[in-house]
Write a protein that holds these residues in place. Structure first.
Motif, PDB file in Angstrom:
ATOM      1  N   PHE A  73      39.074  49.789  40.636  1.00 49.27           N
ATOM      2  CA  PHE A  73      39.067  48.650  41.553  1.00 49.27           C
ATOM      3  C   PHE A  73      39.738  49.088  42.846  1.00 49.27           C
ATOM      4  O   PHE A  73      40.457  50.093  42.896  1.00 49.27           O
ATOM      5  CB  PHE A  73      39.820  47.467  40.937  1.00 49.27           C
ATOM      6  CG  PHE A  73      41.214  47.813  40.495  1.00 49.27           C
ATOM      7  CD1 PHE A  73      42.288  47.738  41.375  1.00 49.27           C
ATOM      8  CD2 PHE A  73      41.453  48.244  39.201  1.00 49.27           C
ATOM      9  CE1 PHE A  73      43.563  48.079  40.987  1.00 49.27           C
ATOM     10  CE2 PHE A  73      42.741  48.580  38.797  1.00 49.27           C
ATOM     11  CZ  PHE A  73      43.799  48.500  39.687  1.00 49.27           C
ATOM     12  N   ASP A  74      39.502  48.338  43.926  1.00 49.34           N
ATOM     13  CA  ASP A  74      40.139  48.646  45.206  1.00 49.34           C
ATOM     14  C   ASP A  74      41.544  48.049  45.281  1.00 49.34           C
ATOM     15  O   ASP A  74      42.489  48.691  45.718  1.00 49.34           O
ATOM     16  CB  ASP A  74      39.289  48.118  46.360  1.00 49.34           C
ATOM     17  CG  ASP A  74      37.983  48.886  46.501  1.00 49.34           C
ATOM     18  OD1 ASP A  74      37.986  50.099  46.194  1.00 49.34           O
ATOM     19  OD2 ASP A  74      36.971  48.279  46.891  1.00 49.34           O
ATOM     20  N   ARG A  75      41.661  46.781  44.883  1.00 49.86           N
ATOM     21  CA  ARG A  75      42.959  46.133  44.877  1.00 49.86           C
ATOM     22  C   ARG A  75      42.992  45.118  43.742  1.00 49.86           C
ATOM     23  O   ARG A  75      41.955  44.641  43.276  1.00 49.86           O
ATOM     24  CB  ARG A  75      43.256  45.453  46.213  1.00 49.86           C
ATOM     25  CG  ARG A  75      42.267  44.371  46.603  1.00 49.86           C
ATOM     26  CD  ARG A  75      42.660  43.715  47.905  1.00 49.86           C
ATOM     27  NE  ARG A  75      41.832  42.538  48.177  1.00 49.86           N
ATOM     28  CZ  ARG A  75      42.145  41.596  49.054  1.00 49.86           C
ATOM     29  NH1 ARG A  75      43.260  41.688  49.746  1.00 49.86           N
ATOM     30  NH2 ARG A  75      41.357  40.550  49.233  1.00 49.86           N
ATOM     31  N   LEU A  76      44.217  44.803  43.321  1.00 48.17           N
ATOM     32  CA  LEU A  76      44.397  43.933  42.167  1.00 48.17           C
ATOM     33  C   LEU A  76      45.416  42.858  42.519  1.00 48.17           C
ATOM     34  O   LEU A  76      46.453  43.147  43.138  1.00 48.17           O
ATOM     35  CB  LEU A  76      44.884  44.750  40.970  1.00 48.17           C
ATOM     36  CG  LEU A  76      44.907  44.073  39.606  1.00 48.17           C
ATOM     37  CD1 LEU A  76      43.485  43.745  39.160  1.00 48.17           C
ATOM     38  CD2 LEU A  76      45.575  44.984  38.579  1.00 48.17           C
ATOM     39  N   SER A  77      45.113  41.628  42.134  1.00 50.57           N
ATOM     40  CA  SER A  77      46.036  40.534  42.421  1.00 50.57           C
ATOM     41  C   SER A  77      47.314  40.684  41.603  1.00 50.57           C
ATOM     42  O   SER A  77      47.279  40.991  40.417  1.00 50.57           O
ATOM     43  CB  SER A  77      45.371  39.192  42.093  1.00 50.57           C
ATOM     44  OG  SER A  77      46.330  38.136  42.139  1.00 50.57           O
ATOM     45  N   ASP A  78      48.449  40.464  42.263  1.00 50.21           N
ATOM     46  CA  ASP A  78      49.732  40.413  41.575  1.00 50.21           C
ATOM     47  C   ASP A  78      50.292  38.993  41.633  1.00 50.21           C
ATOM     48  O   ASP A  78      51.497  38.786  41.522  1.00 50.21           O
ATOM     49  CB  ASP A  78      50.710  41.399  42.214  1.00 50.21           C
ATOM     50  CG  ASP A  78      51.786  41.853  41.235  1.00 50.21           C
ATOM     51  OD1 ASP A  78      51.529  41.852  40.020  1.00 50.21           O
ATOM     52  OD2 ASP A  78      52.905  42.195  41.697  1.00 50.21           O
ATOM     53  N   GLY A  79      49.362  38.036  41.841  1.00 52.73           N
ATOM     54  CA  GLY A  79      49.765  36.643  41.874  1.00 52.73           C
ATOM     55  C   GLY A  79      49.988  36.094  40.473  1.00 52.73           C
ATOM     56  O   GLY A  79      49.811  36.806  39.468  1.00 52.73           O
ATOM     57  N   PRO A  80      50.341  34.838  40.361  1.00 55.99           N
ATOM     58  CA  PRO A  80      50.631  34.259  39.044  1.00 55.99           C
ATOM     59  C   PRO A  80      49.360  34.033  38.228  1.00 55.99           C
ATOM     60  O   PRO A  80      48.310  33.696  38.790  1.00 55.99           O
ATOM     61  CB  PRO A  80      51.304  32.928  39.389  1.00 55.99           C
ATOM     62  CG  PRO A  80      50.753  32.567  40.733  1.00 55.99           C
ATOM     63  CD  PRO A  80      50.564  33.873  41.456  1.00 55.99           C
ATOM     64  N   PRO A  81      49.429  34.210  36.909  1.00 58.19           N
ATOM     65  CA  PRO A  81      48.293  33.869  36.052  1.00 58.19           C
ATOM     66  C   PRO A  81      48.280  32.368  35.741  1.00 58.19           C
ATOM     67  O   PRO A  81      49.189  31.631  36.146  1.00 58.19           O
ATOM     68  CB  PRO A  81      48.567  34.686  34.789  1.00 58.19           C
ATOM     69  CG  PRO A  81      50.061  34.757  34.730  1.00 58.19           C
ATOM     70  CD  PRO A  81      50.535  34.815  36.167  1.00 58.19           C
ATOM     71  N   ASP A  82      47.234  31.943  35.047  1.00 54.92           N
ATOM     72  CA  ASP A  82      47.124  30.569  34.526  1.00 54.92           C
ATOM     73  C   ASP A  82      47.041  29.502  35.614  1.00 54.92           C
ATOM     74  O   ASP A  82      47.574  28.398  35.466  1.00 54.92           O
ATOM     75  CB  ASP A  82      48.292  30.245  33.585  1.00 54.92           C
ATOM     76  CG  ASP A  82      48.333  31.169  32.384  1.00 54.92           C
ATOM     77  OD1 ASP A  82      47.248  31.545  31.898  1.00 54.92           O
ATOM     78  OD2 ASP A  82      49.439  31.513  31.931  1.00 54.92           O
ATOM     79  N   SER A  83      46.353  29.810  36.726  1.00 56.16           N
ATOM     80  CA  SER A  83      46.120  28.759  37.720  1.00 56.16           C
ATOM     81  C   SER A  83      45.158  27.729  37.145  1.00 56.16           C
ATOM     82  O   SER A  83      44.295  28.033  36.323  1.00 56.16           O
ATOM     83  CB  SER A  83      45.583  29.347  39.024  1.00 56.16           C
ATOM     84  OG  SER A  83      44.412  30.114  38.803  1.00 56.16           O
ATOM     85  N   ILE A  84      45.320  26.481  37.581  1.00 55.58           N
ATOM     86  CA  ILE A  84      44.517  25.367  37.060  1.00 55.58           C
ATOM     87  C   ILE A  84      43.385  25.096  38.033  1.00 55.58           C
ATOM     88  O   ILE A  84      43.616  24.811  39.218  1.00 55.58           O
ATOM     89  CB  ILE A  84      45.382  24.104  36.873  1.00 55.58           C
ATOM     90  CG1 ILE A  84      46.482  24.376  35.835  1.00 55.58           C
ATOM     91  CG2 ILE A  84      44.537  22.923  36.422  1.00 55.58           C
ATOM     92  CD1 ILE A  84      47.856  24.327  36.382  1.00 55.58           C
ATOM     93  N   LEU A  85      42.147  25.204  37.556  1.00 56.07           N
ATOM     94  CA  LEU A  85      40.970  25.006  38.384  1.00 56.07           C
ATOM     95  C   LEU A  85      40.435  23.593  38.212  1.00 56.07           C
ATOM     96  O   LEU A  85      40.363  23.078  37.086  1.00 56.07           O
ATOM     97  CB  LEU A  85      39.873  26.002  37.997  1.00 56.07           C
ATOM     98  CG  LEU A  85      39.959  27.434  38.538  1.00 56.07           C
ATOM     99  CD1 LEU A  85      41.225  28.129  38.058  1.00 56.07           C
ATOM    100  CD2 LEU A  85      38.738  28.224  38.111  1.00 56.07           C
ATOM    101  N   LEU A  86      40.035  22.966  39.320  1.00 55.01           N
ATOM    102  CA  LEU A  86      39.430  21.636  39.255  1.00 55.01           C
ATOM    103  C   LEU A  86      38.510  21.425  40.433  1.00 55.01           C
ATOM    104  O   LEU A  86      38.534  22.188  41.409  1.00 55.01           O
ATOM    105  CB  LEU A  86      40.514  20.552  39.204  1.00 55.01           C
ATOM    106  CG  LEU A  86      41.587  20.584  40.287  1.00 55.01           C
ATOM    107  CD1 LEU A  86      41.498  19.356  41.161  1.00 55.01           C
ATOM    108  CD2 LEU A  86      42.963  20.666  39.659  1.00 55.01           C
ATOM    109  N   ALA A  87      37.681  20.407  40.340  1.00 54.87           N
ATOM    110  CA  ALA A  87      36.767  20.077  41.437  1.00 54.87           C
ATOM    111  C   ALA A  87      37.563  19.511  42.612  1.00 54.87           C
ATOM    112  O   ALA A  87      38.508  18.737  42.405  1.00 54.87           O
ATOM    113  CB  ALA A  87      35.726  19.062  40.961  1.00 54.87           C
ATOM    114  N   PRO A  88      37.216  19.869  43.854  1.00 55.72           N
ATOM    115  CA  PRO A  88      37.967  19.360  45.008  1.00 55.72           C
ATOM    116  C   PRO A  88      38.051  17.837  45.044  1.00 55.72           C
ATOM    117  O   PRO A  88      39.057  17.279  45.485  1.00 55.72           O
ATOM    118  CB  PRO A  88      37.183  19.906  46.206  1.00 55.72           C
ATOM    119  CG  PRO A  88      36.561  21.167  45.693  1.00 55.72           C
ATOM    120  CD  PRO A  88      36.205  20.872  44.263  1.00 55.72           C
ATOM    121  N   GLY A  89      37.014  17.162  44.564  1.00 50.63           N
ATOM    122  CA  GLY A  89      37.032  15.700  44.589  1.00 50.63           C
ATOM    123  C   GLY A  89      38.031  15.073  43.655  1.00 50.63           C
ATOM    124  O   GLY A  89      38.334  13.880  43.780  1.00 50.63           O
TER     125      GLY A  89
END
Length: 333
Positions: A73-89
């Motif tokens: 890979f070129d770069r890898l995220s070092d951000g937090p895991p387990d983000s919560i995804l939802l619809a913008p609405g």
């Protein structure tokens, strides 16, 4: 329900958890996409997301594997895991952080990190993404939100109920090249590098050409077919089976075939194709009668599974380290 960890304000009314959408494996460039998730639902992404980013020279193979990456890979995220995804609405009570609202041309792509803040305490709580070439989604920062009491989640449906209610059919299936690319990667891994004979019909139309180009031909081919609820289990070595849209669990065959996971909406489209009215082979419409049932559309070129989704899926499977599969990964589909 989720609220701000700083002041407890309600951020979303989404209450029903679903499996991670397979469509995140790719997008259609310079196309305005619909919301990734249905209203009222949310998913949890176990992979790290967002800045800071680390170059591949700064990440050991072990660290990359812990983050679910097994190919270069070129770069890898070092951000937090387990983000919560939802619809913008489904988002409530936030404000846009204007200095973090960068994008390509038609919206925000999240390049600057969390761009949504709670008006009550000014805590950055999430990232909204809605630019062209991006799935419309909000990612809540896991350490910035807390669960709040709310309505109970939707009960888990069994396969019979999913079929009876039509819950396996949804509008994201129009991007079927993406789940097809992911399924293609799963079939290639399950083949072990052996030839694959695809059962005639919808499966051959979807994956036959791509498998023929990626895998060798010859004797000892493994037969690939479709199996699952309402379809049964044909005599095959490999069977494409649906992934439960709520739990992410595969439907399990009992006859000994190797199950290969596939997005439930795409699987349903193959297993239960829409009815198409056919005209007689001879004769025609009576004089003066106008056609009101057009023939089904035919594509201008053969269907091609998404190459990006194919490589995205392979890169997250440990088997990609095997020499024969690494060669396929590097070549792509």
């Amino acid at each position: 329900m989720f609220g701000c960890a700083g002041c407890g304000a309600v951020l979303t009314t989404a209450v029903s958890r679903v499996a991670m959408p397979i469509h995140l494996a790719d997008t259609h460039w310079e196309t305005l996409h619909p919301p990734l998730l249905e209203a009222g639902s949310y998913a949890i992404d176990p992979a790290p997301y967002g800045p800071p980013w680390r170059h591949r020279d700064e990440v050991t193979a072990r660290e990359a594997a812990e983050r679910g990456r097994f190919a270069p890979f070129d770069r890898l995220s070092d951000g937090p895991p387990d983000s919560i995804l939802l619809a913008p609405g489904d988002l409530r009570g936030t404000r846009l952080i204007l200095e973090r609202a960068g994008g390509y041309c038609m919206g925000i792509d999240g390049r600057d990190g969390p761009n949504l803040a709670c008006p009550g305490c000014d805590l950055p709580v999430g990232t909204r993404i809605d630019d062209c070439g991006c799935w419309q989604v909000v990612r809540l920062v896991p350490h910035a939100v807390v669960r709040l009491p709310g309505p109970p989640e939707r009960p888990l449906m069994d396969w019979a109920e999913l079929l009876a209610t039509g819950a396996l059919w949804h509008r994201l299936s129009e991007y079927r090249d993406i789940p097809a690319g992911a399924a293609l990667a799963q079939v290639v891994v399950a083949s072990g590098g052996a030839p694959v004979e695809v059962a005639p019909g919808p499966v051959a139309e979807l994956l036959g050409r791509a498998l023929g180009a990626l895998l060798p031909a010859g004797p000892g081919a493994k037969r690939l077919d479709l199996a699952g609820p309402g379809v049964g289990e044909p005599a095959a070595d490999l069977v494409l089976v649906p992934v439960h849209p709520q739990t992410g669990a595969m439907w399990q065959p009992r006859a000994g075939a190797v199950p290969v996971p596939m997005d439930a909406a795409l699987w349903a489209a193959l297993a239960f194709p829409p009815h198409r009215t056919r005209l007689p082979v001879v004769g025609g419409l009576p004089a003066g009668v106008e056609r009101d049932d057009p023939l089904p559309p035919h594509p201008c070129y053969p269907f091609q599974p998404s190459g990006n989704a194919f490589r995205y899926t392979l890169a997250r499977m440990p088997a990609v380290g095997e020499p024969w599969l690494r060669t396929i990964y590097d070549r792509g589909c």
